[in-house]
Enzyme design. Structure first.
Site, PDB file in Angstrom:
ATOM      1  N   ASP A 132       0.683  -1.314   0.067  1.00  0.00           N
ATOM      2  CA  ASP A 132      -0.036   0.291   0.200  1.00  0.00           C
ATOM      3  C   ASP A 132       0.813   1.215  -0.035  1.00  0.00           C
ATOM      4  O   ASP A 132       1.868   1.040  -0.506  1.00  0.00           O
ATOM      5  CB  ASP A 132      -0.928  -0.489   1.411  1.00  0.00           C
ATOM      6  CG  ASP A 132      -2.668   1.117   1.017  1.00  0.00           C
ATOM      7  OD1 ASP A 132      -2.630   1.898   1.203  1.00  0.00           O
ATOM      8  OD2 ASP A 132      -2.972   0.119   0.908  1.00  0.00           O
ATOM      9  N   HIS A 166      -3.483   5.833   4.113  1.00  0.00           N
ATOM     10  CA  HIS A 166      -4.560   4.954   3.585  1.00  0.00           C
ATOM     11  C   HIS A 166      -4.151   3.578   3.709  1.00  0.00           C
ATOM     12  O   HIS A 166      -5.348   2.236   4.541  1.00  0.00           O
ATOM     13  CB  HIS A 166      -4.619   4.417   1.670  1.00  0.00           C
ATOM     14  CG  HIS A 166      -5.679   3.682   1.410  1.00  0.00           C
ATOM     15  ND1 HIS A 166      -5.063   2.260   0.419  1.00  0.00           N
ATOM     16  CD2 HIS A 166      -6.711   3.427   1.151  1.00  0.00           C
ATOM     17  CE1 HIS A 166      -5.994   1.743   0.250  1.00  0.00           C
ATOM     18  NE2 HIS A 166      -7.227   1.767   0.585  1.00  0.00           N
ATOM     19  N   ASN A 257     -13.522   0.175  -6.773  1.00  0.00           N
ATOM     20  CA  ASN A 257     -14.841   1.082  -6.703  1.00  0.00           C
ATOM     21  C   ASN A 257     -15.084   1.291  -7.777  1.00  0.00           C
ATOM     22  O   ASN A 257     -14.884   2.667  -7.959  1.00  0.00           O
ATOM     23  CB  ASN A 257     -14.444   2.286  -5.509  1.00  0.00           C
ATOM     24  CG  ASN A 257     -13.892   0.857  -4.465  1.00  0.00           C
ATOM     25  OD1 ASN A 257     -14.306  -0.186  -3.638  1.00  0.00           O
ATOM     26  ND2 ASN A 257     -13.015   2.037  -3.543  1.00  0.00           N
TER      27      ASN A 257
END
Length: 488
Positions: A132, A166, A257
């Site tokens: 990430d 995040h 998404n």
């Protein structure tokens, strides 16, 4: 919430990741795949064509390099080269945020992790790579579980979450400590490793993602959470995921998404668990990707977790759903998985099977394109998913008005009929609209006395539509209990 549309490769973090416009310059960052593992001769080949090598991989038979247009054309024709794809830049867009409203993490309780914690199952000793933007390892909820990591963005040894928290948010969902304050993770004693593949400006690259996946495989990670995705297939990413899976890493990724569009990569790959998002009442998050690759659903709406500055915030998306599954997998690893596939060993494949088999089936009976096998549930291998109860009732009107149709797929199903006052119940199975006589029957009841009948319907080879047509006086009914049979 920000939205964007684009033609080139895009990665999402929490909500979306976008690629900026591709430079019109002749030189491009490329990933060059070879038929064999590249060595000195392949290195020399790229340099002979004026290429500047950016990165060499350990498991993927490819190299990342800067090449001119002329060099690209020449290398494509070289018999050593298997493929060539652009090492596309990516940009992160702010996740969907909300105010701090909860003093605990509802998703952790919703999937049953609290019961596991009470039994001393906390994920202790399980290594989880968070591929990430980094982790704020000084956060009081994460410091005890943070064990190090790697930075593929800069030459610095810093793994801190230098962009929008995040990665820190994802890490908290997985393993925030159980300390009577703030939030708790699904596996509050799992070991966290920050694998930084996105920089402080929100940009990364395909080659950095590959390097992160390789690092997880090389350094003995049990699980890798990848809340990053792309709409573009990459052979090199697929090779990296295959190598990591072969090395025993359980790969978990956010489905995407993208408003019901197809599942994104790497979640779309067979080697990766694709996770979609649901809310507190198990409704599908409207922004989630859909498709046959969806494997599990998990809490992803209004998720409170850790962010930079020793604080907390709420984010929504499949990026928040994936770490719930990664945390659940860590609990299974620490509790000891069963040899579900019968190969004589217990490993990540068995953990993946257990996650599938114990999921709480939602939507269509069996696996479907919205929820996959269902909502992830922290449960032992011997546990069966919660049962689903229907009521079929004889009402006034033509027979078709009383018919209940149930879609079944990907498994063997037990249908238990508890009759109250029906005279008959016709059970008709259809495959692609065609009646399957051997899976159809008509049951005659003694309607004056309650009775029970059990049927088995095999929908493991292809999906079925099972129609239940009750017959009797107006208002007569039977309760129908349907559950998937766990085949050991």
């Amino acid at each position: 919430m920000k939205n964007a549309h684009f033609a080139t490769m895009s990665l999402f973090i929490a909500t979306l990741l976008l690629s900026p416009p591709v430079s019109a310059a002749a030189d491009k960052a490329m990933i060059i795949g070879f038929h064999q593992k590249p060595g000195v001769s392949e290195d020399a080949l790229i340099r002979e064509h004026g290429g500047k090598i950016k990165r060499q991989f350990k498991h993927v038979r490819a190299m990342a390099a800067i090449l001119s247009e002329q060099s690209r054309e020449k290398l494509k024709k070289n018999p050593k080269v298997a493929y060539m794809e652009e090492d596309l830049p990516v940009m992160a867009v702010d996740p969907e945020l909300g105010g701090i409203e909860y003093d605990n993490a509802w998703g952790v309780a919703h999937i049953g992790a609290a019961q596991a914690h009470a039994q001393g199952i906390t994920g202790a000793g399980v290594k989880v790579a968070v591929i990430d933007s980094g982790i704020d390892y000084n956060h009081p909820e994460l410091a005890a579980n943070f064990k190090g990591g790697v930075n593929f963005i800069t030459e610095s040894d810093s793994f801190d979450d230098s962009w929008n928290s995040h990665g820190t948010h994802v890490a908290g969902i997985i393993a925030a400590v159980l300390n009577d304050t703030g939030v708790v993770g699904v596996a509050p004693e799992a070991e966290l490793y920050a694998v930084k593949v996105l920089g402080g400006d929100g940009f990364g690259s395909t080659s950095a993602l590959i390097a992160g996946i390789e690092w997880a495989a090389t350094n003995g990670m049990d699980i890798a959470n990848i809340s990053i995705g792309s709409s573009v297939y990459s052979q090199a990413v697929a090779d990296a995921c295959q190598a990591a899976a072969d090395a025993g890493v359980l790969l978990v990724a956010a489905a995407g998404n993208n408003y019901g569009n197809p599942v994104m990569y790497p979640a779309r790959l067979d080697t990766v668990i694709a996770v979609t998002a649901i809310g507190a009442t198990d409704e599908n998050y409207f922004n989630s990707a859909l498709g046959p690759e969806v494997e599990l659903a998990a809490p992803g709406v209004g998720i409170n977790s850790t962010i930079g500055g020793d604080t907390y915030n709420i984010m929504t998306g499949t990026s928040q759903a994936a770490p719930h599954v990664a945390g659940a997998a860590a609990l299974i690893f620490s509790a000891g998985a069963s040899d579900l596939n019968g190969d004589g060993i217990t490993d990540a494949r068995d953990v993946r099977l257990q996650l599938q088999r114990t999921a709480n089936d939602l939507g269509v009976f069996g696996r479907d394109e919205t929820y996959g096998f269902g909502m992830v549930r922290v449960a032992p291998a011997s546990s069966t998913p919660p049962e689903r109860l229907l009521r079929v009732e004889r009402i006034k009107g033509p027979p078709s008005d009383s018919t209940t149709t149930i879609p079944l797929a990907n498994g063997l199903f037990e249908i238990m009929i508890s009759n109250d006052s029906l005279r008959n119940l016709d059970v008709k199975s259809y495959r692609d609209g065609v009646l399957v006589p051997e899976l159809s029957t008509s049951i005659r009841f003694n309607y004056k006395n309650p009775s029970e009948v059990t049927l088995m319907i095999d929908a493991s080879t292809s999906p079925l539509e099972v129609a239940l047509l009750p017959k009797g006086t107006r208002g007569a009914f039977a309760n129908i209990l349907i559950q998937k049979v766990i085949v050991q």
